[in-house]
Design an enzyme around this catalytic site. Structure first.
Site, short mmCIF file in Angstrom:
data_model
loop_
_atom_site.label_atom_id
_atom_site.label_comp_id
_atom_site.label_asym_id
_atom_site.label_seq_id
_atom_site.Cartn_x
_atom_site.Cartn_y
_atom_site.Cartn_z
N ARG A 75 0.84 -1.20 0.00
CA ARG A 75 0.00 0.00 0.00
C ARG A 75 0.88 1.25 0.00
O ARG A 75 1.84 1.35 0.77
CB ARG A 75 -0.92 0.02 1.22
N ARG A 114 1.73 1.08 10.20
CA ARG A 114 1.34 1.56 8.88
C ARG A 114 2.52 1.47 7.91
O ARG A 114 3.18 2.46 7.59
CB ARG A 114 0.83 2.99 8.96
N GLU A 132 -6.64 -0.66 15.44
CA GLU A 132 -7.24 -1.65 14.54
C GLU A 132 -6.26 -2.78 14.20
O GLU A 132 -5.10 -2.53 13.87
CB GLU A 132 -7.69 -0.99 13.24
N SER A 182 -10.51 -5.95 10.30
CA SER A 182 -11.71 -5.28 9.82
C SER A 182 -12.53 -6.31 9.05
O SER A 182 -12.06 -6.85 8.06
CB SER A 182 -11.32 -4.11 8.91
N ARG A 238 0.82 -6.02 12.86
CA ARG A 238 0.17 -5.38 14.01
C ARG A 238 0.04 -6.38 15.17
O ARG A 238 0.06 -5.97 16.34
CB ARG A 238 -1.19 -4.82 13.60
#
Length: 423
Positions: A261, A276, A348, A351, A389
């Site tokens: 990403r 991130r 988070e 999801s 994460r």
């Protein structure tokens, strides 16, 4: 993609529901206006083509009878020119209509909270109690660098910021985590897949990343190919342009893959650590279901992600995202957020979303119901979990005052019996 017939028949309802996702009324008005023009041009073009067919037969008959058909031939040339002009207009209008429709987000489920951003999210439940430390807990990047299992500075040298080298027990911990996750999902009936990590643009369109979010991905120059932002893309496109036999539903897939990403628009956010990155591993869950079962399957998927957290002994909570915080393709999303001691907050880690038939319409994924009628499946996707994460959460929640990190019990067999990571 939304059903254009539904938009045409219930414009006010659609406007009201999409307004909660930031879509302006004039966008829907413009779409309906172009759809009306498109259908008008189709009718005109088809009528002229029918006239041309009829007169062409008459011209052929006249020639067989050695009669003069010059006037009819000239008239048909003019008709042919009109048809060409109409079809050219129709191509432009079709493209314009499709472009507007393809950029509309999914309709939010009527039961989810309405709000502009994450402030309107609603907590469903808390699981586990955050640990109380008798020392000041360190951030995971400091723990990882002190243990020499994470190296951010050399990764920045070799690649750029937001990359990392996992080293030694860090690499083995990452591998242990995703092997554990895959094994757990297999027990729940998911079929493990190793998917392609590069997909074509049709696949990105099918799941809703394209055309709106092209700036968020890494595309391969001069090719119709993109590095995957998540395994959701290849897994959801597995049945693209196919009819799934009804008896196969529901279909459960899981996969571990790298995710790439660009993190466009996230400048200044989470610049340190594993939260991130531009490249990270994620275990994904994807489901294809009948419409009547999809929300039950969403709850099961959320539970599957939660079970991973509970077996790892990580405190978390589950929230339902508001209309303004939800992803483009989702109709309802439950986020699982893990407790991060150094930040004193939940972050988070998974999801889980029900996209209803939004992706299935874009990717043309159907099944034939008991009456023999073709129906669109509902697709669901969820992280089970984001691996980096999870590493970060384990380092922070299982850290010790001497700088070592205790290994969660369920991971000990995956690490050859290692119970503590030390310098």
């Amino acid at each position: 993609m939304l059903d254009i017939k539904m938009i045409r028949q219930q414009p006010d309802v659609i406007k009201k529901r999409l307004a909660t996702r930031g879509v302006k009324e004039e966008t829907i008005d413009k779409l309906i206006e172009k759809d009306v023009l498109r259908r008008k041009l189709v009718v005109e073009s088809e009528a002229l083509k029918q006239e041309r067919n009829t007169v062409s037969e008459a011209i052929a008959q006249a020639k067989r009878n050695k009669q003069d058909a010059s006037e009819q031939i000239q008239a048909m040339k003019e008709v042919g020119a009109k048809i060409k002009q109409l079809d050219e207009q129709l191509t432009v209008i079709k493209d314009e209509t499709h472009d507007i429709a393809a950029r509309l987000p999914n309709l939010p489920n009527p039961t989810i909270p309405v709000g502009a951003d994450e402030e309107a999210n609603v907590e469903l439940r808390k699981v586990g109690t955050p640990r109380k430390f008798d020392f000041e807990p360190k951030a995971h990047w400091d723990i990882g660098e002190d243990l020499d299992i994470l190296d951010f500075s050399r990764a920045a040298k070799v690649s750029s910021a937001r990359f990392v080298f996992y080293k030694g027990w860090g690499a083995r911990l990452e591998r242990a985590i995703y092997n554990f996750m895959l094994d757990e999902h297999a027990k729940e009936g998911y079929t493990e897949i190793i998917p392609p990590y590069v997909v074509n643009h049709n696949s990105m369109y099918g799941t809703g990343q394209f055309p709106k979010f092209t700036e968020d991905v890494y595309s391969i120059k001069d090719q119709d190919m993109t590095l995957i932002p998540t395994a959701e893309v290849p897994l959801t496109n597995y049945y693209r342009d196919e009819v799934i036999p009804e008896e196969k539903l529901p279909v459960y897939f899981t996969a571990m893959s790298p995710s790439f990403r660009s993190e466009a628009g996230s400048a200044g956010r989470d610049t340190r650590g594993l939260i991130r990155l531009h490249q990270f591993h994620k275990v994904e869950m994807v489901k294809y279901t009948k419409p009547e079962n999809s929300y039950d399957e969403l709850e099961k998927m959320t539970t599957n992600a939660g079970n991973i957290m509970e077996k790892l002994g990580l405190p978390y909570h589950v929230i339902t995202l508001s209309t303004g915080d939800m992803g483009f393709s989702a109709a309802m999303t439950h986020d699982l957020e893990v407790w991060m001691p150094a930040q004193d907050t939940y972050r988070e880690i998974s999801s889980c979303s029900n996209c209803e038939d939004f992706q299935a319409r874009r990717a043309h994924i159907q099944y034939r119901d008991e009456n023999g009628k073709l129906q669109f499946v509902h697709t669901l996707n969820g992280s089970g979990l984001a691996v980096g994460r999870t590493v970060a959460a384990i380092l922070e929640n299982y850290q010790n005052e001497d700088g070592s990190v205790t290994v969660p019990d369920v991971l000990v067999p995956y690490l050859g019996g290692l119970k503590k990571i030390t310098k």
